[in-house]
Design a protein around this motif. Structure first.
Motif, PDB file in Angstrom:
ATOM      1  N   ALA A 140       5.798   4.852  -9.751  1.00  0.00           N
ATOM      2  CA  ALA A 140       4.550   4.679  -9.266  1.00  0.00           C
ATOM      3  C   ALA A 140       3.699   5.607  -8.306  1.00  0.00           C
ATOM      4  O   ALA A 140       2.420   5.530  -7.962  1.00  0.00           O
ATOM      5  CB  ALA A 140       4.135   3.131  -8.883  1.00  0.00           C
ATOM      6  N   ASN A 141       4.442   6.900  -8.359  1.00  0.00           N
ATOM      7  CA  ASN A 141       4.013   8.112  -7.528  1.00  0.00           C
ATOM      8  C   ASN A 141       3.699   7.810  -6.050  1.00  0.00           C
ATOM      9  O   ASN A 141       2.742   8.397  -5.407  1.00  0.00           O
ATOM     10  CB  ASN A 141       2.734   8.513  -8.390  1.00  0.00           C
ATOM     11  CG  ASN A 141       2.966   9.298  -9.710  1.00  0.00           C
ATOM     12  OD1 ASN A 141       4.118   9.947  -9.646  1.00  0.00           O
ATOM     13  ND2 ASN A 141       2.307   9.083 -10.535  1.00  0.00           N
ATOM     14  N   LYS A 142       4.200   6.776  -5.410  1.00  0.00           N
ATOM     15  CA  LYS A 142       4.404   6.687  -4.050  1.00  0.00           C
ATOM     16  C   LYS A 142       5.130   7.739  -3.339  1.00  0.00           C
ATOM     17  O   LYS A 142       5.896   8.288  -3.937  1.00  0.00           O
ATOM     18  CB  LYS A 142       4.994   5.321  -3.714  1.00  0.00           C
ATOM     19  CG  LYS A 142       4.422   3.866  -4.387  1.00  0.00           C
ATOM     20  CD  LYS A 142       3.023   3.534  -4.086  1.00  0.00           C
ATOM     21  CE  LYS A 142       2.631   2.578  -4.721  1.00  0.00           C
ATOM     22  NZ  LYS A 142       1.212   2.249  -4.476  1.00  0.00           N
ATOM     23  N   THR A 143       4.467   8.155  -2.120  1.00  0.00           N
ATOM     24  CA  THR A 143       5.143   8.923  -1.254  1.00  0.00           C
ATOM     25  C   THR A 143       6.394   8.179  -0.615  1.00  0.00           C
ATOM     26  O   THR A 143       6.287   7.023  -0.217  1.00  0.00           O
ATOM     27  CB  THR A 143       4.247   9.305  -0.101  1.00  0.00           C
ATOM     28  OG1 THR A 143       3.099   9.934  -0.593  1.00  0.00           O
ATOM     29  CG2 THR A 143       5.209  10.286   0.889  1.00  0.00           C
ATOM     30  N   ASP A 156       1.098   2.528   0.355  1.00  0.00           N
ATOM     31  CA  ASP A 156       1.074   3.981  -0.165  1.00  0.00           C
ATOM     32  C   ASP A 156       2.309   4.861   0.066  1.00  0.00           C
ATOM     33  O   ASP A 156       2.548   5.800  -1.065  1.00  0.00           O
ATOM     34  CB  ASP A 156      -0.215   4.636   0.600  1.00  0.00           C
ATOM     35  CG  ASP A 156      -1.611   3.761   0.423  1.00  0.00           C
ATOM     36  OD1 ASP A 156      -1.923   3.690  -0.515  1.00  0.00           O
ATOM     37  OD2 ASP A 156      -1.861   3.541   1.613  1.00  0.00           O
ATOM     38  N   MET A 157       2.845   4.453   1.103  1.00  0.00           N
ATOM     39  CA  MET A 157       4.276   5.145   1.352  1.00  0.00           C
ATOM     40  C   MET A 157       5.329   4.446   1.703  1.00  0.00           C
ATOM     41  O   MET A 157       5.054   3.111   2.509  1.00  0.00           O
ATOM     42  CB  MET A 157       3.831   6.091   2.713  1.00  0.00           C
ATOM     43  CG  MET A 157       5.144   6.849   3.194  1.00  0.00           C
ATOM     44  SD  MET A 157       4.724   7.938   4.513  1.00  0.00           S
ATOM     45  CE  MET A 157       6.502   8.772   4.617  1.00  0.00           C
ATOM     46  N   VAL A 206       2.650  13.514   4.117  1.00  0.00           N
ATOM     47  CA  VAL A 206       1.407  12.629   3.768  1.00  0.00           C
ATOM     48  C   VAL A 206       0.258  13.286   3.544  1.00  0.00           C
ATOM     49  O   VAL A 206      -0.775  13.035   2.902  1.00  0.00           O
ATOM     50  CB  VAL A 206       1.174  11.675   4.970  1.00  0.00           C
ATOM     51  CG1 VAL A 206       2.317  10.715   5.139  1.00  0.00           C
ATOM     52  CG2 VAL A 206       0.631  12.228   6.394  1.00  0.00           C
ATOM     53  N   SER A 207       0.209  14.666   3.904  1.00  0.00           N
ATOM     54  CA  SER A 207      -0.579  15.751   3.474  1.00  0.00           C
ATOM     55  C   SER A 207      -0.566  16.638   2.244  1.00  0.00           C
ATOM     56  O   SER A 207      -1.218  17.404   1.891  1.00  0.00           O
ATOM     57  CB  SER A 207      -1.106  16.456   5.118  1.00  0.00           C
ATOM     58  OG  SER A 207      -1.305  15.926   5.995  1.00  0.00           O
ATOM     59  N   ILE A 226      -2.810   5.647   6.108  1.00  0.00           N
ATOM     60  CA  ILE A 226      -2.282   5.117   4.811  1.00  0.00           C
ATOM     61  C   ILE A 226      -1.421   3.916   5.186  1.00  0.00           C
ATOM     62  O   ILE A 226      -0.991   3.599   6.203  1.00  0.00           O
ATOM     63  CB  ILE A 226      -1.290   6.296   4.318  1.00  0.00           C
ATOM     64  CG1 ILE A 226      -0.060   6.629   5.227  1.00  0.00           C
ATOM     65  CG2 ILE A 226      -2.124   7.443   3.901  1.00  0.00           C
ATOM     66  CD1 ILE A 226       0.914   7.524   4.613  1.00  0.00           C
ATOM     67  N   ARG A 227      -1.292   3.088   4.150  1.00  0.00           N
ATOM     68  CA  ARG A 227      -0.437   1.830   4.153  1.00  0.00           C
ATOM     69  C   ARG A 227       0.950   2.241   4.302  1.00  0.00           C
ATOM     70  O   ARG A 227       1.326   2.648   3.105  1.00  0.00           O
ATOM     71  CB  ARG A 227      -0.920   0.854   3.368  1.00  0.00           C
ATOM     72  CG  ARG A 227      -2.465   0.488   3.400  1.00  0.00           C
ATOM     73  CD  ARG A 227      -2.781  -0.489   2.275  1.00  0.00           C
ATOM     74  NE  ARG A 227      -2.721   0.549   0.857  1.00  0.00           N
ATOM     75  CZ  ARG A 227      -2.535   0.048  -0.165  1.00  0.00           C
ATOM     76  NH1 ARG A 227      -2.610  -1.223  -0.298  1.00  0.00           N
ATOM     77  NH2 ARG A 227      -2.165   0.712  -1.242  1.00  0.00           N
ATOM     78  N   ILE A 228       1.985   2.100   5.101  1.00  0.00           N
ATOM     79  CA  ILE A 228       3.259   2.185   5.082  1.00  0.00           C
ATOM     80  C   ILE A 228       3.947   0.930   5.001  1.00  0.00           C
ATOM     81  O   ILE A 228       3.721  -0.062   5.975  1.00  0.00           O
ATOM     82  CB  ILE A 228       3.664   2.975   6.287  1.00  0.00           C
ATOM     83  CG1 ILE A 228       2.823   4.457   6.416  1.00  0.00           C
ATOM     84  CG2 ILE A 228       5.029   3.091   6.258  1.00  0.00           C
ATOM     85  CD1 ILE A 228       3.075   5.117   7.430  1.00  0.00           C
ATOM     86  N   HIS A 229       5.017   0.850   4.387  1.00  0.00           N
ATOM     87  CA  HIS A 229       6.025  -0.147   4.086  1.00  0.00           C
ATOM     88  C   HIS A 229       7.333   0.364   4.351  1.00  0.00           C
ATOM     89  O   HIS A 229       7.694   1.465   3.926  1.00  0.00           O
ATOM     90  CB  HIS A 229       6.088  -0.898   2.829  1.00  0.00           C
ATOM     91  CG  HIS A 229       6.770  -2.139   2.772  1.00  0.00           C
ATOM     92  ND1 HIS A 229       6.433  -3.248   3.346  1.00  0.00           N
ATOM     93  CD2 HIS A 229       8.216  -2.393   2.446  1.00  0.00           C
ATOM     94  CE1 HIS A 229       7.292  -4.095   3.217  1.00  0.00           C
ATOM     95  NE2 HIS A 229       8.490  -3.617   2.680  1.00  0.00           N
TER      96      HIS A 229
END
Length: 234
Positions: A82-85, A49-50, A230-231, A4-7
């Protein structure tokens, strides 16, 4: 685990990802960062994504000294909407609580050092924390706390601070520092020595550094929580 793409948002050089960086690398998650102390730009919401919001010595309303806080608070709210984790640690947890409409305010006591947290009733019921001990020591460094946002599940509490963690859907807030490593622990002590005054829940630098054997257990718990978060195991 699918990458997943993490920032992540970093507020000061000495409070970095800690062991979370190891988890990101081992799981091949691409990551980007906004370092506010270097005047980095915030990304587009479509670029990750997160979102992980790290700690720092400032308060969430210290906009006069840290003008980027205004934009950061708005950005976190947009990421949640935006429903990001989203994961927040210490200052990050307080920013998340505020973004979700909860009050953030000074705790009755500062909590700095290795002190026990305990599962709440809702914490016992959370799949995120399945297999966790009833009570165990973690590293704290905070003076503020938060009320629980509407609909959030209260996960942990301590003697010095009732609201230590909450989760609501895909958003997790932790007041304490599962992510701390020997390196980041030493940096936090080095840069925060002026806060190590007399207090019921404030340890000396020597006491803090003497308990580094607790770090591996804390890091393992951080890895477990990240895997489950993340799961979508809540």
């Amino acid at each position: 685990m699918k990458p997943i793409r993490i920032h992540y948002l970093q507020h000061v050089p000495f409070e970095d990802l800690g062991c979370i960086e190891q988890w990101i690398t081992q799981n091949h998650h691409p990551s980007t960062v906004t370092r506010f102390f270097e005047n980095d730009e915030l990304p587009s919401l479509s670029d990750f994504d997160m979102l992980i919001v790290m700690g720092g010595p400032m308060g969430i309303y210290d906009d006069k000294e840290y003008p980027w806080l205004t934009e950061e608070r708005q950005f976190i709210r947009k990421a949640i909407d935006a429903n990001k984790t989203v994961l927040g640690i210490c200052l990050g947890s307080q920013l998340i609580a505020h973004a979700m409409g909860a009050k953030v305010y000074p705790n009755r006591e500062k909590e700095i050092g290795w002190f026990d947290i305990s599962l709440t009733e809702q914490g016992h019921q959370s799949r995120l924390l399945e297999g966790f001990d009833e009570t165990f020591p973690v590293f704290h460094w905070h003076g503020d706390t938060f009320e629980l946002p509407a609909g959030a599940h209260h996960l942990f509490q301590s003697e010095g601070c009732v609201n230590q963690a909450f989760i609501r859907d895909h958003v997790l807030a932790l007041q304490f520092h599962f992510e701390v490593t020997p390196e980041s622990l030493n940096e936090m002590v080095k840069h925060g020595k002026e806060e190590l005054t007399d207090g019921k829940y404030i340890q000396s630098a020597e006491e803090i550094l003497a308990h580094q054997q607790l770090i591996p257990q804390n890091n393992d718990l951080m890895f477990t929580i990240l895997d489950r978060l993340v799961s979508n195991v809540f």
